[in-house]
Motif scaffolding. Structure first.
Motif, PDB file in Angstrom:
ATOM      1  N   MET A   1     -22.059 -13.911 -45.418  1.00 38.68           N
ATOM      2  CA  MET A   1     -23.455 -13.641 -45.041  1.00 38.68           C
ATOM      3  C   MET A   1     -24.190 -14.964 -44.829  1.00 38.68           C
ATOM      4  O   MET A   1     -24.110 -15.857 -45.654  1.00 38.68           O
ATOM      5  CB  MET A   1     -24.154 -12.841 -46.144  1.00 38.68           C
ATOM      6  CG  MET A   1     -25.568 -12.440 -45.771  1.00 38.68           C
ATOM      7  SD  MET A   1     -26.284 -11.318 -46.987  1.00 38.68           S
ATOM      8  CE  MET A   1     -26.291 -12.337 -48.455  1.00 38.68           C
ATOM      9  N   LYS A   2     -24.865 -15.077 -43.702  1.00 40.65           N
ATOM     10  CA  LYS A   2     -25.568 -16.309 -43.361  1.00 40.65           C
ATOM     11  C   LYS A   2     -27.066 -16.065 -43.338  1.00 40.65           C
ATOM     12  O   LYS A   2     -27.537 -15.018 -42.897  1.00 40.65           O
ATOM     13  CB  LYS A   2     -25.083 -16.810 -41.994  1.00 40.65           C
ATOM     14  CG  LYS A   2     -25.586 -18.210 -41.630  1.00 40.65           C
ATOM     15  CD  LYS A   2     -24.960 -18.692 -40.333  1.00 40.65           C
ATOM     16  CE  LYS A   2     -25.422 -20.095 -39.968  1.00 40.65           C
ATOM     17  NZ  LYS A   2     -24.896 -21.125 -40.865  1.00 40.65           N
ATOM     18  N   ASP A  96     -31.429  -4.095 -43.648  1.00 38.03           N
ATOM     19  CA  ASP A  96     -30.193  -4.805 -43.314  1.00 38.03           C
ATOM     20  C   ASP A  96     -30.413  -6.298 -43.129  1.00 38.03           C
ATOM     21  O   ASP A  96     -29.464  -7.093 -43.201  1.00 38.03           O
ATOM     22  CB  ASP A  96     -29.600  -4.231 -42.019  1.00 38.03           C
ATOM     23  CG  ASP A  96     -29.299  -2.750 -42.146  1.00 38.03           C
ATOM     24  OD1 ASP A  96     -28.285  -2.418 -42.779  1.00 38.03           O
ATOM     25  OD2 ASP A  96     -30.095  -1.935 -41.626  1.00 38.03           O
ATOM     26  N   ILE A  97     -31.662  -6.696 -42.867  1.00 35.11           N
ATOM     27  CA  ILE A  97     -32.002  -8.097 -42.627  1.00 35.11           C
ATOM     28  C   ILE A  97     -33.485  -8.262 -42.911  1.00 35.11           C
ATOM     29  O   ILE A  97     -34.242  -7.282 -42.831  1.00 35.11           O
ATOM     30  CB  ILE A  97     -31.644  -8.503 -41.169  1.00 35.11           C
ATOM     31  CG1 ILE A  97     -31.792 -10.005 -40.959  1.00 35.11           C
ATOM     32  CG2 ILE A  97     -32.439  -7.685 -40.152  1.00 35.11           C
ATOM     33  CD1 ILE A  97     -31.172 -10.498 -39.640  1.00 35.11           C
ATOM     34  N   CYS A  98     -33.904  -9.466 -43.266  1.00 35.12           N
ATOM     35  CA  CYS A  98     -35.279  -9.689 -43.708  1.00 35.12           C
ATOM     36  C   CYS A  98     -35.850 -10.951 -43.073  1.00 35.12           C
ATOM     37  O   CYS A  98     -35.162 -11.968 -42.970  1.00 35.12           O
ATOM     38  CB  CYS A  98     -35.283  -9.818 -45.234  1.00 35.12           C
ATOM     39  SG  CYS A  98     -36.747 -10.601 -45.908  1.00 35.12           S
ATOM     40  N   ALA A  99     -37.110 -10.882 -42.655  1.00 35.78           N
ATOM     41  CA  ALA A  99     -37.859 -12.060 -42.207  1.00 35.78           C
ATOM     42  C   ALA A  99     -39.001 -12.276 -43.192  1.00 35.78           C
ATOM     43  O   ALA A  99     -39.791 -11.364 -43.438  1.00 35.78           O
ATOM     44  CB  ALA A  99     -38.406 -11.856 -40.801  1.00 35.78           C
ATOM     45  N   MET A 100     -39.079 -13.490 -43.766  1.00 32.42           N
ATOM     46  CA  MET A 100     -40.086 -13.766 -44.795  1.00 32.42           C
ATOM     47  C   MET A 100     -40.961 -14.947 -44.413  1.00 32.42           C
ATOM     48  O   MET A 100     -40.466 -16.008 -44.039  1.00 32.42           O
ATOM     49  CB  MET A 100     -39.412 -14.073 -46.140  1.00 32.42           C
ATOM     50  CG  MET A 100     -40.401 -14.539 -47.210  1.00 32.42           C
ATOM     51  SD  MET A 100     -39.609 -14.960 -48.780  1.00 32.42           S
ATOM     52  CE  MET A 100     -39.279 -13.322 -49.414  1.00 32.42           C
ATOM     53  N   LEU A 301     -26.439 -10.574 -37.972  1.00 30.93           N
ATOM     54  CA  LEU A 301     -25.836  -9.280 -38.302  1.00 30.93           C
ATOM     55  C   LEU A 301     -24.435  -9.120 -37.689  1.00 30.93           C
ATOM     56  O   LEU A 301     -23.820  -8.059 -37.818  1.00 30.93           O
ATOM     57  CB  LEU A 301     -26.736  -8.139 -37.816  1.00 30.93           C
ATOM     58  CG  LEU A 301     -28.054  -7.943 -38.581  1.00 30.93           C
ATOM     59  CD1 LEU A 301     -28.900  -6.843 -37.942  1.00 30.93           C
ATOM     60  CD2 LEU A 301     -27.799  -7.628 -40.055  1.00 30.93           C
ATOM     61  N   ASN A 302     -23.972 -10.183 -37.023  1.00 33.55           N
ATOM     62  CA  ASN A 302     -22.641 -10.165 -36.400  1.00 33.55           C
ATOM     63  C   ASN A 302     -22.478  -9.000 -35.434  1.00 33.55           C
ATOM     64  O   ASN A 302     -21.458  -8.282 -35.433  1.00 33.55           O
ATOM     65  CB  ASN A 302     -21.526 -10.097 -37.466  1.00 33.55           C
ATOM     66  CG  ASN A 302     -21.457 -11.372 -38.297  1.00 33.55           C
ATOM     67  OD1 ASN A 302     -21.433 -12.460 -37.748  1.00 33.55           O
ATOM     68  ND2 ASN A 302     -21.454 -11.221 -39.608  1.00 33.55           N
TER      69      ASN A 302
END
Length: 307
Positions: A1-2, A96-100, A301-302
């Motif tokens: 995970m990147k 599934d993914i986050c922007a902070m 997310l590949n």
């Protein structure tokens, strides 16, 4: 995970790959309209934002995904004392993914250490803003065809301007990029950036408070606002806020193919009489930002589409 916390988290090869993907999305957006079906993006914005938050939301929606989150700390459990580490643990169960975005430097790094999903830094204090950097690089590459062999002027608040810090960190990795750093003495770039990035890498740069003198040399002019929210007292802000104003008269000094970028919001550092100049690309830059974030979301997310 990147995760993406700093522009330096991406190699030049990874940067170029994301930019190429963004350009393909730009050319054929319909091909990518379902790539994130069933995926969710969480936007955790502890600090006000218009462009960045909505750009992330538009990017995910354009990919067929969904969005959840909050737009200010006041509407989150941070008001009850919940830590960033605990918040991201909870959000990892929902998305599934986050922007902070966070006012404190390093908060997205803390989140990444405790997260079960990829974390994207959407701006942390005066530190970094890597997705704005992707936007800026995509804008420059699309309009000029390259990211090397150019003179880049950066004007305004270079001390607190996280977009400036991120862009310098990214562009020093391309050959023969020269910087003209234009600011009041009080708003020069931080010492660590000067010593550990520019000096250590032997980058050609000039620090000045004279925009007109160096304007004819520039291939790119990156304007920034003086940020009221970063000042400890209003007197200093009022004294410095109008240090540099780009107008149509000054634009006569610039090359015919020089482009003006700005991360926005603009206050009064670019006069509205510049807006109709073909070299003023700061509103196009906003659209490029959606494509850049679409490409980044897919990368982290590949995800890919059939050729």
């Amino acid at each position: 995970m990147k995760h993406l916390i700093s522009p330096l988290d991406l190699s030049v090869e990874e940067l170029d790959s994301i930019l190429s993907l963004a350009q393909d999305i730009m050319d054929d957006p319909d091909k990518y309209s379902h790539v994130c079906d069933g995926k969710k993006l969480a936007t955790l914005f502890y600090e006000p934002s218009t462009r960045t938050r909505l750009s992330f939301e538009a990017a995910m929606l354009n990919l067929g995904g969904k969005v959840l989150g909050f737009s200010s700390a006041d509407s989150s459990s941070a008001t009850k004392g919940e830590s960033v580490a605990d918040t991201i643990r909870v959000i990892s169960s929902f998305a599934d993914i986050c922007a902070m975005r966070h006012p404190k430097e390093g908060a997205p790094t803390v989140a990444a250490l405790h997260s079960g999903i990829p974390v994207i830094n959407a701006g942390d204090g005066g530190h970094n803003h890597p997705t704005q950097t992707l936007t800026d690089l995509l804008t420059i590459k699309t309009l000029t065809g390259h990211l090397d062999n150019m003179t880049v002027g950066m004007c305004g608040d270079l001390k607190f301007g996280r977009t400036v810090h991120s862009l310098i960190n990214a562009m020093v990795r391309y050959p023969n990029v020269r910087f003209i750093l234009i600011s009041p003495d009080e708003l020069k770039i931080p010492d660590y950036l000067r010593k550990e990035v520019l000096d250590e890498k032997n980058i050609d740069y000039i620090e000045t408070n004279n925009l007109e003198k160096y304007l004819p040399e520039l291939d790119i002019l990156y304007m920034t606002r003086v940020q009221k929210e970063r000042f400890f007292n209003e007197e200093d802000y009022i004294r410095l806020k109008d240090s540099f104003i780009l107008d149509a008269e000054k634009m006569k000094l610039a090359k015919k193919d020089m482009y003006v970028l700005h991360p926005l919001p603009r206050v009064n550092e670019i006069s509205t009489d510049v807006d109709n100049d073909e070299r003023a690309v700061y509103f196009k830059q906003v659209q490029f930002g959606v494509y850049a974030r679409m490409a980044l979301i897919m990368t982290l997310l590949n995800l890919s589409v059939d050729k």
